[in-house]
Scaffold this active site. Structure first.
Site: not given
Ligand code: PLP
Length: 406
Positions: A23, A138, A190, A218, A246, A249, A278-279, A364
């Site tokens: 990468r 899953s 994604s 997403h 999230t 994004k 964590t903070t 990926t």
């Molecule tokens: N879940 C999915 C399906 C994702 O594609 C991603 C990140 O690309 C995440 C969770 C992680 O989210 P974040 O980027 O906010 O850490």
């Protein structure tokens, strides 16, 4: 003298390079007010490029309301939150944002994390490790953050065929009622951009008394009348035990969250290591996310413009016979199916056309399904789309890639 472990680092990195999976990060500076334009640092200088692979899907990372909220928060509250949530790090902004997110998803409560990754990892690992006889079902295409959370929980994991409620049903039927069953899946995947049949999955999960865990990373900000995601768009949000999202994004900032019942959020708040130790998010980040969520709750302009751009791009790719995966969502994967060619095309787009699309290679996506993952935004112009498609068409001819006949 090179130590043994350094030799091993070198060996594994060289292997990645040989496979074409190493990468290289583009060194960028986003320019406020100019998105999707960015400045790229290279060879001791800079050049302007057009970004076509950002997850800032709606350009909210540049939105004046978001920027104003962040600047004001810095002026009012300073930089960091100063602690974990438990030890002086709960700002009133966190409380407000959690209320806003709970309301967005029409759930009683929500809980913030430092990223979407951490929210999946921490929540699934806590559920899987603390619920009695937990079995996590899953989806085969689930994101790394869910997979790692499940692995860390040490609960039994059963993988069901991607987006296949019938396969899920068969797998759930193999386990007795005494197990706590958790069905974990995403709304929009994604890399392929396909959308889960959420209602059918809920039908199956409910029949087996399973809890449902939906990653809407997403989709939040993007779908549904107020940006609450695909479950809201489909009118089934109330059937999901937990919705995860999230703020990094479509909302254009950073952070992650879960939304669900009071008890569920309290349980994760009380037991999840990735939440507790964590903070907490800085005030400016939290204020920016709050402004973004509030804006996209009320405004659909960005979503409508975005949809138009996606449609235009797909139509122009079709005119040129550039193959792209058909999906009902906003992600446009242009399939190359070869790691070296994928990197070469990405390099040439950048070098000769000032277009930046990161090649997506293993791990990926599976080997042999390498692609350019193109993400149009409302801020790409018609001219940007025409330029991208013309450049791809030229490279398609140069690299002798096959075209799709309409
Ligand atoms: N879940 C999915 C399906 C994702 O594609 C991603 C990140 O690309 C995440 C969770 C992680 O989210 P974040 O980027 O906010 O850490």
């Amino acid at each position: 003298m090179t130590t043994q472990f350094e030799q091993e680092f070198h060996r594994q990195l060289e292997q990645l390079k040989t496979e074409g999976n190493y990468r290289y990060f583009a060194d960028l500076e986003r320019l406020r007010g100019a998105f999707p334009r960015a400045r790229k640092f290279e060879h001791g200088g800079t050049r302007d490029v057009t970004v076509w692979c950002s997850n800032d899907y709606l350009g909210m990372g540049q939105h004046p309301k978001v920027l104003r909220a962040m600047k004001t928060a810095i002026d009012d509250f300073g930089s960091g939150a100063g602690g974990t949530r438990n030890i002086s790090g709960t700002m009133h902004l966190h409380v407000e944002l959690e209320q806003e997110l709970a309301d967005l998803h029409q759930k009683p409560a929500a809980l913030l994390f430092t990223s979407g990754y951490v929210s999946n990892w921490a929540t699934l690992s806590t559920l899987g490790s603390r619920l009695p006889n937990a079995v996590i079902f899953s989806d085969a295409m689930n994101h790394a953050s869910m997979i790692e959370g499940i692995r860390h929980s040490r609960a039994e994991k059963i993988i069901w065929r991607h987006n296949d409620p019938r396969d899920l049903e068969k797998k759930l039927a193999d386990f007795p009622d005494s197990c706590t069953k958790i069905v974990a899946f995403e709304s929009i995947y994604s890399m392929d951009g396909d959308i889960a049949p959420i209602a059918e999955i809920c039908d199956v999960a409910e029949a087996f008394g399973a809890m449902t865990y939906l990653d809407e990373v997403h989709a939040v900000g993007m779908y549904g009348p107020h940006g609450a995601g695909i479950a809201a768009r489909d009118g089934v949000a109330d059937r999901l035990t937990l919705i995860q999202g999230t703020l990094g994004k479509a909302y254009g900032v950073i952070g992650g969250y879960i939304a669900g019942s009071e008890e569920l959020c309290d349980f994760i708040r009380s037991f999840a290591s990735g939440f507790i130790f964590t903070t907490s998010l800085p005030p400016a980040v939290t204020a920016g996310a709050l402004a973004s969520v509030r804006h996209l709750k009320e405004s659909s302009i960005e979503r409508l413009r975005h949809r138009r751009r996606v449609k235009e791009l797909r139509a122009q790719l079709d005119c040129e016979g550039i193959p792209h995966a058909a999906n009902p969502g906003h992600i446009v994967p242009v399939m190359i199916n070869n790691p070296e060619k994928c990197r070469r095309i990405s390099d040439m787009l950048l070098e000769f056309h000032g277009i930046y699309v990161q090649p997506i290679n293993y791990p990926t996506v599976p080997k042999g399904s390498e692609r350019l993952r193109i993400t149009p935004t409302p801020l790409h112009s018609e001219a940007d789309i025409a330029q991208l498609v013309a450049a791809l068409s030229e490279l398609w001819s140069q690299c002798a890639l096959s075209r799709k006949v309409a």
